[in-house]
Scaffold this active site. Structure first.
Site, PDB file in Angstrom:
ATOM      1  N   HIS A 184      10.231 -31.850  -2.718  1.00  0.00           N
ATOM      2  CA  HIS A 184      10.237 -30.813  -1.692  1.00  0.00           C
ATOM      3  C   HIS A 184       8.831 -30.292  -1.429  1.00  0.00           C
ATOM      4  CE1 HIS A 184      11.253 -27.119   0.447  1.00  0.00           C
ATOM      5  NE2 HIS A 184      10.581 -26.445  -0.469  1.00  0.00           N
ATOM      6  N   HIS A 224       5.984 -29.253   2.062  1.00  0.00           N
ATOM      7  CA  HIS A 224       4.965 -28.217   2.297  1.00  0.00           C
ATOM      8  C   HIS A 224       3.547 -28.751   2.433  1.00  0.00           C
ATOM      9  CE1 HIS A 224       7.391 -24.598   1.960  1.00  0.00           C
ATOM     10  NE2 HIS A 224       8.031 -25.135   0.927  1.00  0.00           N
ATOM     11  N   GLU A 232      10.372 -22.748   5.826  1.00  0.00           N
ATOM     12  CA  GLU A 232      11.300 -23.589   5.065  1.00  0.00           C
ATOM     13  C   GLU A 232      12.265 -24.367   5.961  1.00  0.00           C
ATOM     14  OE1 GLU A 232      11.253 -24.458   2.080  1.00  0.00           O
ATOM     15  OE2 GLU A 232      10.096 -22.951   0.987  1.00  0.00           O
ATOM     16  N   SER A 256      11.733 -32.409   3.783  1.00  0.00           N
ATOM     17  CA  SER A 256      11.746 -33.036   2.456  1.00  0.00           C
ATOM     18  C   SER A 256      13.129 -33.533   2.060  1.00  0.00           C
ATOM     19  CB  SER A 256      11.250 -32.039   1.403  1.00  0.00           C
ATOM     20  OG  SER A 256      12.099 -30.902   1.350  1.00  0.00           O
TER      21      SER A 256
END
Length: 510
Positions: free
Chosen positions: A344, A349, A389, A408
């Protein structure tokens, strides 16, 4: 103005570990139903669990807990629900400024008053006094109930070595969340893990019955527990099964990126591959990725053992630090992970943080959170959830994902850009109070008119957060400067004037 730090908060690694283990057992004793509800429920649980932990820790050392805390601890459990906090019963943090006539020599007498009254001192700073007739001003952050702190102040006033004692607005005002990291090394203290979805607690976690996975995950998490500012990020020797899980997700996501990912993400992802850091065959090491980000945008990575509290996570962004887990999701469910893992962090990110504009935007969000109230932190964290997110924006007339939770997870990516979930226009005021779930695929997404439009609206929202001061980041000292002093403001004005002159000369030369 020279500031000398006499006492700062410290983090004991073993205590942190014991606290986290206690939170988990505390959750089991109370049914675990508090978890994965909302940020405010998490905060209430953390308060109750930490007070109970502190109570046991103090008793084990022969100490005691205050009557207010005892009342709180015995009244907070109501079935499986942690009831709302009675704020009047809790000890709070206050900030007091003491002006000393004869300098630091009299400071010990002031501290002795706090110790005698059992008011905990959290932080002390001294500086040269501005007031005529005084040698030093001492800023004291302390924790206690209002009556006791008032008595402490009255006792200190009677000391003839004290020229003045002042509390914010000339009265006691609670500043329960006033402390925030002032230097990048203070992030060593921002380690409040929120136990949201754990393989040893949740029976629906894919690793619940996998003892080897649980052991491996703890082993990797312990690496982050030991990490301190200035150290190299420890390298993890990933097992073949972990690399296979990474490669499987990597391959599926890469095939979906051209259709579903925003252009900013695709540009940075291609750069990471070109630099040789990203490939299907190996999980990148945080240290290597961090070094690339430093060169590109000034961001750096820091290992973390689990999901941080919203306040600690946002505070890290203010220093251009992104907290990353290093363990890998369970291989039986690679398509979607309701908890942060290195897949993730690295695939979701990091590519966005490699974009200079996004990096500056992320730091601005972190700066806006420093010193904010619990209520504002909750709303801000909710906005972060629905944007950074799980955000979607329009590009060239099509919906594209820019949120890390979507990018992700190939299961989330295909779901989010389909017609199945509900989609609403992004409006920060409405989004900030929207409830959400992190247990499964999201049922609701907010769509921004463009990525730039989202950043502008978030910036405007952050500007409305009320704080008694403004802050800025000093990249030369890696520290936060509070703009509440004439000398500091003059320095800022001089820097702005120099930048303006340089820009004028540059424009004239074009």
């Amino acid at each position: 103005m020279e500031v000398q730090t006499i006492l700062t908060n410290t983090t004991d690694t073993e205590t942190v570990k014991r606290r986290l283990a206690f939170q988990k057992s505390f959750s089991q004793e109370h049914g675990g139903s508090w978890r994965r509800k909302s940020l405010i429920e998490d905060a209430k649980f953390e308060t109750a669990a930490n007070l109970e932990f502190d109570k046991q820790e103090r008793k084990s050392r022969g100490g005691s807990i205050s009557e207010e805390e005892e009342v709180f601890l015995t009244s907070q459990q109501n079935g499986d629900v942690i009831s709302p906090i009675d704020k009047d019963a809790l000890r709070r943090q206050y900030t007091i400024l003491v002006s000393l006539k004869d300098g630091i020599a009299s400071l010990s007498r002031v501290i002795r008053v706090f110790e005698t009254s059992k008011v905990a001192i959290d932080h002390i700073e001294s500086r040269k006094a501005e007031k005529v007739g005084c040698k030093h001003d001492v800023l004291i952050q302390c924790t206690g109930n209002k009556d006791t702190v008032t008595a402490v102040m009255n006792t200190i006033r009677q000391n003839n070595t004290i020229a003045d004692i002042w509390c914010q607005n000339e009265r006691l005002v609670s500043r329960q969340e006033m402390w925030f990291p002032r230097h990048i090394s203070d992030l060593d203290n921002c380690t409040h893990i929120v136990t949201k979805f754990e393989p040893e607690l949740d029976c629906d976690h894919p690793g619940f019955t996998d003892k080897e996975y649980r052991k491996r995950r703890k082993q990797i998490a312990d690496i982050a527990f030991e990490y301190r500012y200035g150290q190299q990020i420890p390298r993890v020797q990933y097992a073949d099964s972990e690399v296979q899980a990474w490669g499987h997700v990597y391959d599926r996501l890469k095939k979906l990126m051209p259709k579903y990912a925003c252009q900013e993400y695709q540009n940075s992802f291609n750069l990471l591959e070109k630099e040789g850091l990203y490939s299907q065959n190996a999980i990148p090491q945080l240290e290597d990725v961090s070094n690339l980000l430093k060169r590109r945008t000034g961001f750096q990575l820091r290992p973390v053992s689990g999901l941080l509290s919203a306040r600690d996570f946002l505070a890290s962004l203010a220093f251009r630090v992104f907290q990353c887990t290093q363990y890998v999701r369970h291989p039986s469910k690679p398509d979607h992970s309701p908890e942060p893992d290195c897949i993730h962090e690295l695939l979701g990110h990091v590519p966005m943080l490699a974009d200079p504009i996004v990096a500056q935007f992320s730091q601005n969000l972190g700066l806006a959170s420093l010193g904010a109230s619990d209520s504002d932190i909750e709303k801000f964290a909710t906005l972060y959830w629905f944007t950074i997110e799980f955000g979607i924006c329009k590009q060239k007339g099509e919906h594209k994902a820019y949120g890390a939770g979507i990018l992700s997870s190939y299961g989330e990516l295909e779901h989010a850009l389909s017609d199945k979930p509900e989609k609403r226009p992004f409006d920060p005021d409405k989004t900030a109070v929207q409830s959400y779930t992190d247990e499964d695929l999201q049922p609701l997404y907010f769509v921004a008119e463009s990525f730039d439009d989202m950043m502008k609206k978030m910036k405007d929202y952050a500007a409305k957060i009320k704080r008694p001061y403004e802050v800025r980041y000093d990249p030369y000292t890696n520290s936060i400067v509070v703009l509440n002093d004439k000398a500091v403001l003059k320095t800022l004005a001089d820097n702005i004037a120099q930048d303006t002159e340089q820009m004028t000369r540059a424009m004239a030369a074009i």
